[in-house]
Design a protein around this motif. Structure first.
Motif, PDB file in Angstrom:
ATOM      1  N   ASP A  53       0.205  -1.569  -0.058  1.00  0.00           N
ATOM      2  CA  ASP A  53       0.332  -0.153  -0.266  1.00  0.00           C
ATOM      3  C   ASP A  53       0.457   1.487   0.124  1.00  0.00           C
ATOM      4  O   ASP A  53       0.702   2.233   0.128  1.00  0.00           O
ATOM      5  CB  ASP A  53      -1.022   0.213   1.364  1.00  0.00           C
ATOM      6  N   GLU A  54       2.143   1.207  -0.438  1.00  0.00           N
ATOM      7  CA  GLU A  54       3.265   2.307  -0.043  1.00  0.00           C
ATOM      8  C   GLU A  54       3.484   2.065  -1.344  1.00  0.00           C
ATOM      9  O   GLU A  54       3.600   1.530  -2.155  1.00  0.00           O
ATOM     10  CB  GLU A  54       4.520   1.765   0.523  1.00  0.00           C
ATOM     11  N   LYS A  55       3.514   3.468  -1.578  1.00  0.00           N
ATOM     12  CA  LYS A  55       4.475   4.451  -3.117  1.00  0.00           C
ATOM     13  C   LYS A  55       6.244   3.884  -3.165  1.00  0.00           C
ATOM     14  O   LYS A  55       6.831   4.423  -2.658  1.00  0.00           O
ATOM     15  CB  LYS A  55       4.590   5.715  -3.922  1.00  0.00           C
ATOM     16  N   LYS A  56       6.591   2.912  -3.867  1.00  0.00           N
ATOM     17  CA  LYS A  56       8.111   1.664  -3.020  1.00  0.00           C
ATOM     18  C   LYS A  56       7.712   0.753  -4.649  1.00  0.00           C
ATOM     19  O   LYS A  56       6.665  -0.056  -5.007  1.00  0.00           O
ATOM     20  CB  LYS A  56       8.033   1.419  -2.292  1.00  0.00           C
ATOM     21  N   VAL A  57       8.966   0.594  -4.554  1.00  0.00           N
ATOM     22  CA  VAL A  57       9.407  -0.798  -5.627  1.00  0.00           C
ATOM     23  C   VAL A  57       9.643  -2.058  -5.026  1.00  0.00           C
ATOM     24  O   VAL A  57      10.696  -1.830  -3.940  1.00  0.00           O
ATOM     25  CB  VAL A  57      10.394  -0.386  -6.432  1.00  0.00           C
ATOM     26  N   TYR A  58       9.138  -2.950  -5.770  1.00  0.00           N
ATOM     27  CA  TYR A  58       9.466  -3.476  -4.764  1.00  0.00           C
ATOM     28  C   TYR A  58       9.481  -5.197  -5.710  1.00  0.00           C
ATOM     29  O   TYR A  58       9.824  -5.321  -6.591  1.00  0.00           O
ATOM     30  CB  TYR A  58       8.492  -4.972  -3.608  1.00  0.00           C
ATOM     31  N   LEU A  59      10.394  -6.134  -4.734  1.00  0.00           N
ATOM     32  CA  LEU A  59      10.983  -7.099  -5.633  1.00  0.00           C
ATOM     33  C   LEU A  59      10.801  -8.243  -5.005  1.00  0.00           C
ATOM     34  O   LEU A  59      11.103  -8.550  -3.571  1.00  0.00           O
ATOM     35  CB  LEU A  59      12.729  -6.786  -5.944  1.00  0.00           C
ATOM     36  N   THR A  60       9.978  -9.319  -5.707  1.00  0.00           N
ATOM     37  CA  THR A  60      10.049 -11.112  -5.419  1.00  0.00           C
ATOM     38  C   THR A  60      10.163 -11.973  -6.042  1.00  0.00           C
ATOM     39  O   THR A  60      10.125 -11.599  -7.021  1.00  0.00           O
ATOM     40  CB  THR A  60       8.697  -9.896  -4.295  1.00  0.00           C
ATOM     41  N   THR A  61       9.479 -12.476  -5.375  1.00  0.00           N
ATOM     42  CA  THR A  61      10.000 -13.575  -5.977  1.00  0.00           C
ATOM     43  C   THR A  61       8.408 -14.059  -6.135  1.00  0.00           C
ATOM     44  O   THR A  61       7.880 -13.967  -5.884  1.00  0.00           O
ATOM     45  CB  THR A  61      10.620 -15.267  -6.105  1.00  0.00           C
ATOM     46  N   TYR A  62       8.373 -15.547  -7.565  1.00  0.00           N
ATOM     47  CA  TYR A  62       6.898 -15.655  -7.998  1.00  0.00           C
ATOM     48  C   TYR A  62       6.491 -16.266  -6.091  1.00  0.00           C
ATOM     49  O   TYR A  62       5.550 -15.970  -6.219  1.00  0.00           O
ATOM     50  CB  TYR A  62       7.165 -17.350  -8.832  1.00  0.00           C
ATOM     51  N   HIS A  63       7.217 -17.399  -5.614  1.00  0.00           N
ATOM     52  CA  HIS A  63       6.669 -17.902  -4.944  1.00  0.00           C
ATOM     53  C   HIS A  63       6.209 -17.170  -3.563  1.00  0.00           C
ATOM     54  O   HIS A  63       5.642 -16.856  -2.598  1.00  0.00           O
ATOM     55  CB  HIS A  63       7.435 -18.511  -3.470  1.00  0.00           C
ATOM     56  N   ALA A  64       6.994 -15.398  -3.496  1.00  0.00           N
ATOM     57  CA  ALA A  64       6.773 -14.919  -2.044  1.00  0.00           C
ATOM     58  C   ALA A  64       5.974 -14.092  -2.094  1.00  0.00           C
ATOM     59  O   ALA A  64       4.979 -13.908  -1.393  1.00  0.00           O
ATOM     60  CB  ALA A  64       8.027 -14.508  -1.490  1.00  0.00           C
ATOM     61  N   ALA A  65       6.097 -14.128  -3.630  1.00  0.00           N
ATOM     62  CA  ALA A  65       4.214 -12.712  -3.881  1.00  0.00           C
ATOM     63  C   ALA A  65       3.017 -13.357  -3.568  1.00  0.00           C
ATOM     64  O   ALA A  65       2.109 -13.004  -3.758  1.00  0.00           O
ATOM     65  CB  ALA A  65       4.846 -12.527  -5.743  1.00  0.00           C
ATOM     66  N   LYS A  66       2.859 -15.218  -3.512  1.00  0.00           N
ATOM     67  CA  LYS A  66       1.686 -15.377  -3.419  1.00  0.00           C
ATOM     68  C   LYS A  66       1.017 -15.060  -2.229  1.00  0.00           C
ATOM     69  O   LYS A  66       1.445 -14.415  -0.906  1.00  0.00           O
ATOM     70  CB  LYS A  66       2.132 -16.672  -2.616  1.00  0.00           C
ATOM     71  N   GLY A  67      -0.369 -14.618  -2.667  1.00  0.00           N
ATOM     72  CA  GLY A  67      -1.674 -13.846  -1.295  1.00  0.00           C
ATOM     73  C   GLY A  67      -1.136 -12.392  -1.235  1.00  0.00           C
ATOM     74  O   GLY A  67      -2.393 -12.208  -0.499  1.00  0.00           O
ATOM     75  N   LEU A  68       0.015 -11.561  -1.547  1.00  0.00           N
ATOM     76  CA  LEU A  68      -0.271 -10.499  -1.944  1.00  0.00           C
ATOM     77  C   LEU A  68      -0.683  -9.863  -3.620  1.00  0.00           C
ATOM     78  O   LEU A  68      -0.849 -10.342  -4.111  1.00  0.00           O
ATOM     79  CB  LEU A  68       1.428  -9.825  -2.246  1.00  0.00           C
ATOM     80  N   GLU A  69      -0.734  -8.578  -3.181  1.00  0.00           N
ATOM     81  CA  GLU A  69      -0.843  -7.794  -4.227  1.00  0.00           C
ATOM     82  C   GLU A  69      -0.008  -5.724  -4.422  1.00  0.00           C
ATOM     83  O   GLU A  69       0.071  -5.764  -3.297  1.00  0.00           O
ATOM     84  CB  GLU A  69      -2.692  -7.409  -4.408  1.00  0.00           C
ATOM     85  N   PHE A  70      -0.375  -6.177  -5.312  1.00  0.00           N
ATOM     86  CA  PHE A  70       0.377  -4.630  -5.661  1.00  0.00           C
ATOM     87  C   PHE A  70      -0.569  -3.578  -6.712  1.00  0.00           C
ATOM     88  O   PHE A  70      -0.922  -4.617  -7.494  1.00  0.00           O
ATOM     89  CB  PHE A  70       2.188  -4.844  -6.135  1.00  0.00           C
ATOM     90  N   GLU A  71      -0.278  -1.901  -6.570  1.00  0.00           N
ATOM     91  CA  GLU A  71      -1.307  -1.581  -8.064  1.00  0.00           C
ATOM     92  C   GLU A  71      -0.051  -2.410  -9.517  1.00  0.00           C
ATOM     93  O   GLU A  71      -1.304  -2.137 -10.062  1.00  0.00           O
ATOM     94  CB  GLU A  71      -0.746  -0.463  -7.735  1.00  0.00           C
ATOM     95  N   ASN A  72       0.639  -2.338  -9.262  1.00  0.00           N
ATOM     96  CA  ASN A  72       1.563  -3.004 -10.818  1.00  0.00           C
ATOM     97  C   ASN A  72       2.730  -3.615 -10.221  1.00  0.00           C
ATOM     98  O   ASN A  72       3.187  -4.489  -9.742  1.00  0.00           O
ATOM     99  CB  ASN A  72       2.524  -1.609 -11.122  1.00  0.00           C
ATOM    100  N   VAL A  73       2.039  -4.415 -11.372  1.00  0.00           N
ATOM    101  CA  VAL A  73       2.620  -5.933 -11.654  1.00  0.00           C
ATOM    102  C   VAL A  73       3.908  -5.400 -12.892  1.00  0.00           C
ATOM    103  O   VAL A  73       3.445  -5.714 -13.828  1.00  0.00           O
ATOM    104  CB  VAL A  73       2.654  -7.035 -11.581  1.00  0.00           C
ATOM    105  N   ILE A  74       5.345  -6.063 -13.031  1.00  0.00           N
ATOM    106  CA  ILE A  74       6.103  -5.966 -13.772  1.00  0.00           C
ATOM    107  C   ILE A  74       6.853  -8.069 -13.984  1.00  0.00           C
ATOM    108  O   ILE A  74       7.614  -8.181 -12.763  1.00  0.00           O
ATOM    109  CB  ILE A  74       7.900  -5.023 -13.675  1.00  0.00           C
ATOM    110  N   ILE A  75       6.822  -8.333 -14.747  1.00  0.00           N
ATOM    111  CA  ILE A  75       6.507  -9.705 -14.925  1.00  0.00           C
ATOM    112  C   ILE A  75       8.315 -10.333 -15.682  1.00  0.00           C
ATOM    113  O   ILE A  75       8.026  -9.934 -17.134  1.00  0.00           O
ATOM    114  CB  ILE A  75       6.108 -11.069 -15.555  1.00  0.00           C
ATOM    115  N   PRO A  76       9.519  -9.831 -15.811  1.00  0.00           N
ATOM    116  CA  PRO A  76      10.404  -9.771 -16.673  1.00  0.00           C
ATOM    117  C   PRO A  76      10.392 -11.607 -17.472  1.00  0.00           C
ATOM    118  O   PRO A  76      10.082 -12.670 -16.542  1.00  0.00           O
ATOM    119  CB  PRO A  76      12.012  -9.145 -15.910  1.00  0.00           C
ATOM    120  N   TYR A  77      11.422 -11.597 -18.162  1.00  0.00           N
ATOM    121  CA  TYR A  77      12.140 -13.173 -18.590  1.00  0.00           C
ATOM    122  C   TYR A  77      11.201 -13.429 -18.693  1.00  0.00           C
ATOM    123  O   TYR A  77      11.658 -14.765 -18.610  1.00  0.00           O
ATOM    124  CB  TYR A  77      13.129 -13.248 -17.761  1.00  0.00           C
TER     125      TYR A  77
END
Length: 470
Positions: free
Chosen positions: A378-402
């Motif tokens: 809920d904060e205006k920040k950039v987050y780095l995470t893995t597929y597995h750690a992102a489970k159950g979370l939500e963000f306003e925007n998502v970037i999926i690379p590679y």
């Protein structure tokens, strides 16, 4: 309290406070919110006793704790393995350094067991199978908690389509399993992460004392093994309740096992199908991922009903090189992070470290989501995470690379697999999970050739060339 229930979610208040309850929901239906609300509601019942809300990873534990300003002292929120270690320790069954933590070490011991038996029985063709076959089969034995060879020999091949073996040859696999246990014990290790639930369950069966918890709620239950769920059911007082929340579309730990294999006894399954998180544009893309021929369909999959209309169409960006791809990701994330939250979702820590280096070279420090991360999303920040750690979370925007053919699916997983089809299925679920974290914008990138697993329906995303963004 920061929790607000919407529509059908309010039915959680009507769920019984005794016995087993199963709630299946689609991505964005608020399962984690409902699970937490269920736990808090039960904690307010007079004489309710202690309540355990258990999930699979530490990042989600931190997130659930963040959802409330204050959690009742009757409510414990932790991941399964912390629960398991705590219970065994209370029973004097957790000596120091008794868990085999290193997955590579487990693979090494299994390979050693195979080699020893191959030398002893050189004519037996079963031992010519690849190491990964024995690893997968032993994990299968552990997650189901078979007590002896006879139980394993007579078992059905639940979730094991890629590792068929004649019943008469299973004795050789079981001998490898028994030899692995002896090799592990010689190193002073009583457990590994795949069979600790088996020992918890059996200790609970012999434990006649009152249980610590009157109610247990399982969140992200699709990632729990049958033995984990059985142990949690056994950890509840006889007049208490066990509530299971899950979504088979987000089963990303490769088990391909069902809660139905766990002995949960229910007459009715509650289903939550409304997606409150993703805009229609993102939801349509996620649905197209499930239409791939390699997607593993399941009768427990809940079809997504789209609720939120607003939102841009997801973007797929093509770059001439992986370096150009990374530079754009960092630049775009920093810009988005000035106005809203944005998560870059990667496969592993190595990919995160590479991007962290570029961020820091540009004098920017994003937040890496791990077990020590406090509140986020809920904060205006950039987050780095893995597929597995992102489970159950939500963000306003998502970037999926590679998402190139060279990286997705993971070539190492393909090379080590018994069944490439199972790997493809697991990879699709990773993409599904990552995409459905977005509450607004979704950006996907690749360099070189696009992954063959990427949705073929070009109407669900906008294609953008490198020249258009530079």
């Amino acid at each position: 309290m920061k929790i607000i229930l919407n529509g059908k979610q309010e039915e959680v208040l009507a769920l019984q406070a005794k016995g087993h309850v199963v709630v299946l929901g689609t991505a964005g239906s608020g399962k984690t919110t409902i699970a937490l609300y269920r736990a808090i509601h039960l904690s307010k019942i007079p004489n309710s006793g202690k309540i355990l809300l258990v999930t699979f990873n530490n990042a989600l534990v931190k997130y659930m704790q963040h959802l409330c300003d204050q959690i009742s002292n009757k409510l414990v929120v932790e991941n399964y393995h912390k629960f398991a270690r705590g219970y065994l320790n209370s029973r004097g069954k957790m000596p120091r350094n008794c868990i085999l933590n290193d997955k590579d070490e487990k693979y090494f011991l299994i390979e050693k067991a195979v080699n020893e038996l191959r030398d002893k029985f050189p004519e037996e063709s079963t031992f010519k199978r690849p190491k990964q076959f024995f690893v997968d089969e032993i994990v299968f034995i552990q997650r189901f908690g078979y007590l002896n060879y006879e139980d394993y020999q007579s078992s059905e091949r639940i979730g094991r389509s890629g590792a068929n073996i004649k019943r008469e040859n299973r004795k050789w696999v079981y001998q490898v399993y028994e030899r692995y246990l002896k090799l592990r014990e010689e190193q002073g290790k009583k457990y590994d992460w795949d069979d600790i639930a088996f020992y918890v369950y059996n200790e609970l069966k012999n434990d006649k004392s009152d249980r610590r918890y009157n109610h247990i709620i399982i969140d992200e239950g699709q990632d729990f093994s049958p033995m984990m769920i059985r142990s949690l059911a056994e950890a509840v007082n006889k007049n208490g309740s066990l509530t299971f929340f899950g979504d088979v579309s987000q089963q990303i730990y490769g088990s391909r096992l069902s809660w139905r294999d766990s002995g949960i006894d229910v007459n009715k399954i509650w289903r939550f199908d409304i997606n409150y998180r993703n805009p229609v544009t993102v939801a349509k893309f996620a649905k197209s991922v499930t239409e791939n021929k390699y997607w593993s369909h399941d009768k427990d999959m809940v079809d997504m009903q789209m609720q939120i209309a607003e939102g841009p169409k997801p973007s797929l960006l093509c770059f001439s090189s992986i370096n150009a791809e990374r530079q754009w990701i960092v630049k775009q994330a920093v810009e988005i992070g000035k106005l809203s939250s944005v998560a870059i979702i990667c496969r592993n820590r190595a990919e995160i470290d590479t991007l962290l280096g570029i961020f820091r070279a540009n004098r920017y420090n994003p937040i890496e989501i791990n077990k020590n991360t406090p509140g986020y999303a809920d904060e205006k920040k950039v987050y780095l995470t893995t597929y597995h750690a992102a489970k159950g979370l939500e963000f306003e925007n998502v970037i999926i690379p590679y998402l190139s053919a060279e990286k997705f699916p993971d070539p190492e997983l393909i090379n080590n697999s018994i069944s490439p089809e199972n790997v493809y299925s697991d990879e699709l679920k990773l993409l599904y999970v990552a995409a459905t974290r977005s509450k607004f914008g979704l950006y996907m990138t690749y360099s070189g050739n696009l992954s063959p697993l990427f949705p073929e329906d070009t109407s669900v995303y906008d294609f953008v060339n490198e020249e258009e963004v530079n």
